[in-house]
Design a protein around this motif. Structure first.
Motif, PDB file in Angstrom:
ATOM      1  N   ALA A  33      33.265  39.926  41.158  1.00  0.00           N
ATOM      2  CA  ALA A  33      33.185  40.283  39.743  1.00  0.00           C
ATOM      3  C   ALA A  33      32.322  41.527  39.604  1.00  0.00           C
ATOM      4  CB  ALA A  33      32.597  39.139  38.928  1.00  0.00           C
ATOM      5  N   VAL A  34      32.855  42.516  38.890  1.00  0.00           N
ATOM      6  CA  VAL A  34      32.145  43.765  38.625  1.00  0.00           C
ATOM      7  C   VAL A  34      31.940  43.867  37.122  1.00  0.00           C
ATOM      8  CG1 VAL A  34      32.160  46.271  38.840  1.00  0.00           C
ATOM      9  CG2 VAL A  34      33.163  44.856  40.645  1.00  0.00           C
ATOM     10  N   THR A  35      30.686  44.004  36.708  1.00  0.00           N
ATOM     11  CA  THR A  35      30.360  44.137  35.285  1.00  0.00           C
ATOM     12  C   THR A  35      29.564  45.412  35.075  1.00  0.00           C
ATOM     13  OG1 THR A  35      28.355  42.808  35.575  1.00  0.00           O
ATOM     14  CG2 THR A  35      30.354  41.648  34.903  1.00  0.00           C
ATOM     15  N   SER A  36      29.736  46.011  33.906  1.00  0.00           N
ATOM     16  CA  SER A  36      29.044  47.247  33.550  1.00  0.00           C
ATOM     17  C   SER A  36      28.398  47.076  32.188  1.00  0.00           C
ATOM     18  CB  SER A  36      30.026  48.423  33.535  1.00  0.00           C
ATOM     19  OG  SER A  36      31.082  48.168  32.627  1.00  0.00           O
ATOM     20  N   PRO A  37      27.394  47.896  31.858  1.00  0.00           N
ATOM     21  CA  PRO A  37      26.712  47.745  30.563  1.00  0.00           C
ATOM     22  C   PRO A  37      27.637  47.919  29.362  1.00  0.00           C
ATOM     23  CG  PRO A  37      25.415  49.106  32.058  1.00  0.00           C
ATOM     24  CD  PRO A  37      26.739  48.905  32.706  1.00  0.00           C
ATOM     25  N   ASP A  38      28.580  48.862  29.438  1.00  0.00           N
ATOM     26  CA  ASP A  38      29.471  49.086  28.298  1.00  0.00           C
ATOM     27  C   ASP A  38      30.724  48.221  28.344  1.00  0.00           C
ATOM     28  OD1 ASP A  38      30.688  50.233  30.455  1.00  0.00           O
ATOM     29  OD2 ASP A  38      30.664  52.276  29.668  1.00  0.00           O
ATOM     30  N   GLY A  39      30.936  47.504  29.446  1.00  0.00           N
ATOM     31  CA  GLY A  39      32.095  46.632  29.560  1.00  0.00           C
ATOM     32  C   GLY A  39      33.390  47.327  29.911  1.00  0.00           C
ATOM     33  N   LEU A  40      33.380  48.665  30.014  1.00  0.00           N
ATOM     34  CA  LEU A  40      34.622  49.385  30.309  1.00  0.00           C
ATOM     35  C   LEU A  40      35.028  49.243  31.770  1.00  0.00           C
ATOM     36  CD1 LEU A  40      33.975  52.669  28.260  1.00  0.00           C
ATOM     37  CD2 LEU A  40      35.297  50.645  27.589  1.00  0.00           C
ATOM     38  N   GLY A  41      34.050  49.074  32.649  1.00  0.00           N
ATOM     39  CA  GLY A  41      34.365  48.976  34.070  1.00  0.00           C
ATOM     40  C   GLY A  41      34.396  47.562  34.592  1.00  0.00           C
ATOM     41  N   ASP A  42      34.480  46.563  33.700  1.00  0.00           N
ATOM     42  CA  ASP A  42      34.494  45.173  34.153  1.00  0.00           C
ATOM     43  C   ASP A  42      35.811  44.865  34.861  1.00  0.00           C
ATOM     44  OD1 ASP A  42      32.117  45.141  32.892  1.00  0.00           O
ATOM     45  OD2 ASP A  42      32.656  43.687  31.340  1.00  0.00           O
ATOM     46  N   ALA A  43      35.702  44.125  35.949  1.00  0.00           N
ATOM     47  CA  ALA A  43      36.899  43.737  36.703  1.00  0.00           C
ATOM     48  C   ALA A  43      36.574  42.510  37.532  1.00  0.00           C
ATOM     49  CB  ALA A  43      37.378  44.876  37.603  1.00  0.00           C
ATOM     50  N   THR A  44      37.603  41.718  37.801  1.00  0.00           N
ATOM     51  CA  THR A  44      37.464  40.517  38.619  1.00  0.00           C
ATOM     52  C   THR A  44      38.576  40.512  39.662  1.00  0.00           C
ATOM     53  OG1 THR A  44      36.517  39.292  36.762  1.00  0.00           O
ATOM     54  CG2 THR A  44      37.335  38.009  38.618  1.00  0.00           C
ATOM     55  N   TYR A  45      38.210  40.277  40.914  1.00  0.00           N
ATOM     56  CA  TYR A  45      39.166  40.271  42.015  1.00  0.00           C
ATOM     57  C   TYR A  45      39.081  38.921  42.721  1.00  0.00           C
ATOM     58  CZ  TYR A  45      38.643  45.304  41.275  1.00  0.00           C
ATOM     59  OH  TYR A  45      38.569  46.547  40.718  1.00  0.00           O
ATOM     60  N   THR A  46      40.234  38.385  43.069  1.00  0.00           N
ATOM     61  CA  THR A  46      40.301  37.127  43.806  1.00  0.00           C
ATOM     62  C   THR A  46      40.464  37.424  45.288  1.00  0.00           C
ATOM     63  OG1 THR A  46      41.316  36.020  41.910  1.00  0.00           O
ATOM     64  CG2 THR A  46      41.517  34.940  44.050  1.00  0.00           C
ATOM     65  N   LEU A  47      39.659  36.760  46.097  1.00  0.00           N
ATOM     66  CA  LEU A  47      39.694  36.963  47.541  1.00  0.00           C
ATOM     67  C   LEU A  47      40.451  35.824  48.201  1.00  0.00           C
ATOM     68  CD1 LEU A  47      36.000  38.072  48.218  1.00  0.00           C
ATOM     69  CD2 LEU A  47      38.016  39.527  48.025  1.00  0.00           C
ATOM     70  N   LYS A  48      41.361  36.193  49.077  1.00  0.00           N
ATOM     71  CA  LYS A  48      42.098  35.218  49.861  1.00  0.00           C
ATOM     72  C   LYS A  48      42.223  35.762  51.273  1.00  0.00           C
ATOM     73  CE  LYS A  48      46.234  32.313  49.898  1.00  0.00           C
ATOM     74  NZ  LYS A  48      47.525  31.988  49.241  1.00  0.00           N
ATOM     75  N   GLU A  49      41.510  35.113  52.167  1.00  0.00           N
ATOM     76  CA  GLU A  49      41.475  35.570  53.553  1.00  0.00           C
ATOM     77  C   GLU A  49      42.879  35.576  54.158  1.00  0.00           C
ATOM     78  OE1 GLU A  49      39.543  34.142  57.790  1.00  0.00           O
ATOM     79  OE2 GLU A  49      39.276  32.933  55.990  1.00  0.00           O
ATOM     80  N   PRO A  50      43.241  36.630  54.907  1.00  0.00           N
ATOM     81  CA  PRO A  50      42.448  37.800  55.307  1.00  0.00           C
ATOM     82  C   PRO A  50      42.719  39.033  54.461  1.00  0.00           C
ATOM     83  CG  PRO A  50      44.368  37.672  56.694  1.00  0.00           C
ATOM     84  CD  PRO A  50      44.503  36.555  55.680  1.00  0.00           C
ATOM     85  N   THR A  51      43.239  38.870  53.241  1.00  0.00           N
ATOM     86  CA  THR A  51      43.593  40.012  52.402  1.00  0.00           C
ATOM     87  C   THR A  51      42.330  40.647  51.826  1.00  0.00           C
ATOM     88  OG1 THR A  51      45.632  38.870  51.797  1.00  0.00           O
ATOM     89  CG2 THR A  51      44.980  40.758  50.449  1.00  0.00           C
ATOM     90  N   PRO A  52      42.134  41.956  51.997  1.00  0.00           N
ATOM     91  CA  PRO A  52      40.943  42.608  51.434  1.00  0.00           C
ATOM     92  C   PRO A  52      41.129  42.904  49.951  1.00  0.00           C
ATOM     93  CG  PRO A  52      42.242  44.200  52.642  1.00  0.00           C
ATOM     94  CD  PRO A  52      42.936  42.869  52.817  1.00  0.00           C
ATOM     95  N   LEU A  53      40.169  43.570  49.380  1.00  0.00           N
ATOM     96  CA  LEU A  53      40.251  43.968  47.979  1.00  0.00           C
ATOM     97  C   LEU A  53      41.401  44.946  47.777  1.00  0.00           C
ATOM     98  CD1 LEU A  53      36.438  44.506  47.301  1.00  0.00           C
ATOM     99  CD2 LEU A  53      37.848  42.646  46.423  1.00  0.00           C
ATOM    100  N   PRO A  54      42.062  44.880  46.640  1.00  0.00           N
ATOM    101  CA  PRO A  54      43.230  45.744  46.434  1.00  0.00           C
ATOM    102  C   PRO A  54      42.893  47.226  46.359  1.00  0.00           C
ATOM    103  CG  PRO A  54      42.666  44.577  44.414  1.00  0.00           C
ATOM    104  CD  PRO A  54      41.821  43.990  45.496  1.00  0.00           C
ATOM    105  N   SER A  55      41.686  47.567  45.936  1.00  0.00           N
ATOM    106  CA  SER A  55      41.312  48.978  45.794  1.00  0.00           C
ATOM    107  C   SER A  55      39.809  49.114  45.985  1.00  0.00           C
ATOM    108  CB  SER A  55      41.717  49.509  44.408  1.00  0.00           C
ATOM    109  OG  SER A  55      41.073  48.761  43.388  1.00  0.00           O
ATOM    110  N   PRO A  56      39.343  50.298  46.349  1.00  0.00           N
ATOM    111  CA  PRO A  56      37.893  50.504  46.488  1.00  0.00           C
ATOM    112  C   PRO A  56      37.178  50.297  45.159  1.00  0.00           C
ATOM    113  CG  PRO A  56      39.119  52.271  47.560  1.00  0.00           C
ATOM    114  CD  PRO A  56      40.113  51.483  46.767  1.00  0.00           C
ATOM    115  N   ILE A  57      35.952  49.823  45.245  1.00  0.00           N
ATOM    116  CA  ILE A  57      35.133  49.571  44.060  1.00  0.00           C
ATOM    117  C   ILE A  57      34.031  50.619  44.012  1.00  0.00           C
ATOM    118  CG2 ILE A  57      33.570  47.953  42.922  1.00  0.00           C
ATOM    119  CD1 ILE A  57      35.105  45.684  44.172  1.00  0.00           C
ATOM    120  N   ALA A  58      33.958  51.324  42.889  1.00  0.00           N
ATOM    121  CA  ALA A  58      32.920  52.333  42.674  1.00  0.00           C
ATOM    122  C   ALA A  58      32.007  51.843  41.556  1.00  0.00           C
ATOM    123  CB  ALA A  58      33.532  53.682  42.322  1.00  0.00           C
TER     124      ALA A  58
END
Length: 292
Positions: A33-58
């Motif tokens: 789970a990625v949260t930001s102060p303004d809420g614009l960059g909030d995102a949630t990713y589900t992990l299922k081994e061995p699949t990695p995250l769908p995209s890089p997180i900045a």
């Protein structure tokens, strides 16, 4: 005989099945789970081994990265407690960083990275990492190495990296080592002594008040009547002299805990003898017709 052979065969099959059924460490309910102060960059990713995250997180300033999952035994599906749980931050341009993952007794684990208060070991890096989850146990479970994906921190929270000699761009014809400029030390000059003229003037100024005092005392002495003080006054002066001597000895070689008992005792004696001496002097003054 045949029954014994069958029994041994059955035991061998059970042992083989137990080896084949050897479990390994896995995760379930993995989530990032990625949260930001303004809420614009909030995102949630589900992990299922061995699949990695769908995209890089900045991550941005003030944002939070939270990794949560449950550690399980893949053979039974039950929660287990790993002896080692870490998240590896691989820095392609520098040194890697490993942070521990908090795991409860039931296998639930989480790791939080807050860019407002990041871990100190992440500050002196380049800020771009490849994340790998490392879980291991000391028993028969097979350890887990799960590549999660890419993560980058905002450059504003990173500290400047110390530049090394080999990090500098090479120049054509520049030798590996060359002499440096010589360092000269400047020492403080010796203190200058005061001249004889100033010394004599200072001595005269210091002794002048005493000269005036002795001159006035010579004029007043004929009109003064000196009397022998009582014995208690001598005792009081003797105790005061003992106090001064004790302080001098303390300055030479005594410790504070050696000084205090004797100093307190002499102070009490000095107070008592001083009261007696003043009382006797007052009595003499009153007998001579002095004011009370």
């Amino acid at each position: 005989m045949l029954s014994s052979i069958r029994r041994l065969a059955v035991l061998g099959l059970v042992a083989a099945s137990s080896v084949l059924a050897k479990g390994s460490i896995g995760i379930k309910q993995g989530k990032v789970a990625v949260t930001s102060p303004d809420g614009l960059g909030d995102a949630t990713y589900t992990l299922k081994e061995p699949t990695p995250l769908p995209s890089p997180i900045a991550l941005s300033e003030g944002s939070t990265f939270k990794l949560s999952f449950s550690v399980i035994d893949t053979a039974t599906g039950e929660g287990v407690f790993p002896q080692q749980a870490h998240l590896l931050f691989e820095d392609p341009k520098g040194d890697d960083v490993t942070l521990p993952v908090t795991v409860k007794s039931n296998g639930k684990a989480q790791l939080t990275i807050n860019t407002a208060k990041p871990h100190p070991s992440l500050l002196s890096t380049h800020g771009s990492f490849h994340l790998t989850l490392l879980l291991s146990s000391l028993d028969s479970l097979t350890p887990l190495s799960y590549p999660l994906g890419e993560l980058s921190l905002p450059s504003s929270i990173l500290t400047p990296l110390a530049r090394k000699r080999h990090d500098l761009p090479p120049r054509q014809g520049d030798p590996a080592f060359h002499p440096q400029q010589e360092i000269f030390h400047t020492f403080k000059e010796d203190p200058k002594t005061v001249g004889w003229t100033l010394s004599i003037i200072g001595t005269v100024v210091t002794l002048a008040p005493w000269t005036v005092l002795l001159g006035l005392l010579g004029k007043l002495s004929p009109s003064l009547s000196f009397q022998t003080p009582p014995t208690s006054s001598y005792v009081f002066l003797l105790v005061l002299a003992a106090l001064e001597a004790l302080i001098f000895v303390y300055w030479l070689k005594l410790k504070l805990y050696h000084l205090l008992p004797a100093f307190l005792g002499l102070s009490v004696v000095a107070t008592w003898t001083g009261i007696i001496a003043l009382r006797e002097l007052r009595t003499r003054r009153l007998k001579a017709g002095g004011a009370p």
